[in-house]
Design an enzyme around this catalytic site. Structure first.
Site, PDB file in Angstrom:
ATOM      1  N   ARG A   1      -7.516-101.729 -15.318  1.00 52.58           N
ATOM      2  CA  ARG A   1      -8.478-100.927 -16.074  1.00 52.58           C
ATOM      3  C   ARG A   1      -9.737-101.752 -16.325  1.00 52.58           C
ATOM      4  O   ARG A   1      -9.672-102.825 -16.915  1.00 52.58           O
ATOM      5  CB  ARG A   1      -7.858-100.511 -17.406  1.00 52.58           C
ATOM      6  CG  ARG A   1      -8.699 -99.513 -18.186  1.00 52.58           C
ATOM      7  CD  ARG A   1      -7.972 -99.114 -19.444  1.00 52.58           C
ATOM      8  NE  ARG A   1      -6.782 -98.347 -19.121  1.00 52.58           N
ATOM      9  CZ  ARG A   1      -6.789 -97.027 -18.902  1.00 52.58           C
ATOM     10  NH1 ARG A   1      -7.903 -96.336 -19.003  1.00 52.58           N
ATOM     11  NH2 ARG A   1      -5.684 -96.396 -18.610  1.00 52.58           N
TER      12      ARG A   1
ATOM     13  N   ASP B   1       6.888-100.556 -23.129  1.00 48.76           N
ATOM     14  CA  ASP B   1       6.184-100.939 -21.903  1.00 48.76           C
ATOM     15  C   ASP B   1       7.193-101.075 -20.767  1.00 48.76           C
ATOM     16  O   ASP B   1       8.027-101.990 -20.766  1.00 48.76           O
ATOM     17  CB  ASP B   1       5.445-102.264 -22.119  1.00 48.76           C
ATOM     18  CG  ASP B   1       4.560-102.602 -20.924  1.00 48.76           C
ATOM     19  OD1 ASP B   1       5.088-102.687 -19.794  1.00 48.76           O
ATOM     20  OD2 ASP B   1       3.348-102.759 -21.107  1.00 48.76           O
TER      21      ASP B   1
ATOM     22  N   THR C   1     -15.790 -99.751 -18.429  1.00 51.54           N
ATOM     23  CA  THR C   1     -15.781 -98.302 -18.175  1.00 51.54           C
ATOM     24  C   THR C   1     -14.448 -97.665 -18.576  1.00 51.54           C
ATOM     25  O   THR C   1     -14.348 -96.450 -18.708  1.00 51.54           O
ATOM     26  CB  THR C   1     -16.008 -98.009 -16.679  1.00 51.54           C
ATOM     27  OG1 THR C   1     -14.891 -98.531 -15.954  1.00 51.54           O
ATOM     28  CG2 THR C   1     -17.290 -98.634 -16.177  1.00 51.54           C
TER      29      THR C   1
ATOM     30  N   ASP D   1       7.136-104.480 -18.793  1.00 54.28           N
ATOM     31  CA  ASP D   1       7.721-105.580 -19.562  1.00 54.28           C
ATOM     32  C   ASP D   1       9.237-105.452 -19.639  1.00 54.28           C
ATOM     33  O   ASP D   1       9.965-106.440 -19.534  1.00 54.28           O
ATOM     34  CB  ASP D   1       7.138-105.617 -20.978  1.00 54.28           C
ATOM     35  CG  ASP D   1       5.763-106.267 -21.011  1.00 54.28           C
ATOM     36  OD1 ASP D   1       5.380-106.905 -20.011  1.00 54.28           O
ATOM     37  OD2 ASP D   1       5.079-106.125 -22.036  1.00 54.28           O
TER      38      ASP D   1
HETATM   39  N1  URA Z   1       2.875 -97.542 -19.818  1.00 52.93           N
HETATM   40  C1  URA Z   1       4.084 -97.923 -20.304  1.00 52.93           C
HETATM   41  O1  URA Z   1       4.762 -98.784 -19.745  1.00 52.93           O
HETATM   42  N2  URA Z   1       4.522 -97.323 -21.440  1.00 52.93           N
HETATM   43  C2  URA Z   1       3.834 -96.385 -22.081  1.00 52.93           C
HETATM   44  O2  URA Z   1       4.303 -95.859 -23.104  1.00 52.93           O
HETATM   45  C3  URA Z   1       2.578 -95.992 -21.545  1.00 52.93           C
HETATM   46  C4  URA Z   1       2.121 -96.596 -20.413  1.00 52.93           C
END
Ligand code: URA
Length: 209
Positions: free
Chosen positions: A104, A200, A108, A203
């Protein structure tokens, strides 16, 4: 407008519960994502075209069926999409796997492609784009655009959990791309996480944090 399919198969829903659980460790999380991806592949391939052939069994000639449509390509979006690849390859071992990486832009806030390595025979394949979490939809829409730009025609998006915001964004950007998910959650929070989601995905798959 593209269609959204939510897979309500009991095995998928059961496994999703433990994927969501914050007490599920990396090893089990990875195994469960792999299993759910296999089950999703089973569902998403229901409509693949078949042709009839003749096969000699030890007893007689049987009229049997084999897949007849285009070959398939899997496109995991780096890095969490990688967690879905092996589970799908177990059912579709001949699929080729391309990779797309996006980051990202801090100014922007738009996704920018930093890596793309795709099968050379793009026109001859149908594609499944893989990303466990469909959050804002920005990365998925960009990855799909990148595939289309290189000649891909028939693309489906497979995610484990989607937020309504992400579904709407991808549907607007790509009305020809159907979306397949195991769950449609409530919303995104202020940090861009899906609620209730699973945290995530990258992760949790790779044990980073
Ligand atoms: N990416 C992720 O790994 N978890 C989320 O909740 C949103 C984007």
């Amino acid at each position: 407008m593209s269609k959204l399919f939510v897979f309500d198969h009991p095995l998928i829903q059961h496994k999703l519960t433990y994927i969501r659980d914050k007490n599920t460790g990396t090893k089990e999380f990875r195994e469960l994502v792999d299993e759910v991806a296999s089950l999703m592949a089973f569902e998403v391939t229901r409509d693949l075209p078949l042709e009839e052939i003749e096969t000699e069994t030890p007893v007689a000639v049987a009229k049997t069926k084999v897949l007849s449509g285009k070959k398939l390509g899997l496109i995991p979006i780096l890095r969490a999409g990688l967690g879905m690849v092996d589970g799908i390859l177990k059912l579709i071992p001949a699929a080729k796997v391309g990779h797309i990486g996006l980051y990202r832009d801090p100014e922007t806030l738009q996704p920018v492609e930093y890596y793309a390595k795709l099968p050379s025979d793009i026109e001859e394949r149908d594609f499944f784009v893989l990303d466990p979490m469909l959050a804002t939809g920005g990365s998925a829409a960009e990855a799909i655009a990148s595939l289309k730009k290189r000649g891909a025609k028939n693309i489906r998006l497979l995610c484990i959990i989607a937020a309504p915001e992400g579904v709407e964004f991808v549907q607007k950007a790509h009305p020809d791309v159907d979306i397949y998910v195991a769950a449609l959650d409530e919303k995104l929070n202020d940090h861009g996480y899906i609620v209730p989601g699973l945290g995530d995905a990258g992760d949790r798959l790779f044990g980073t944090k």
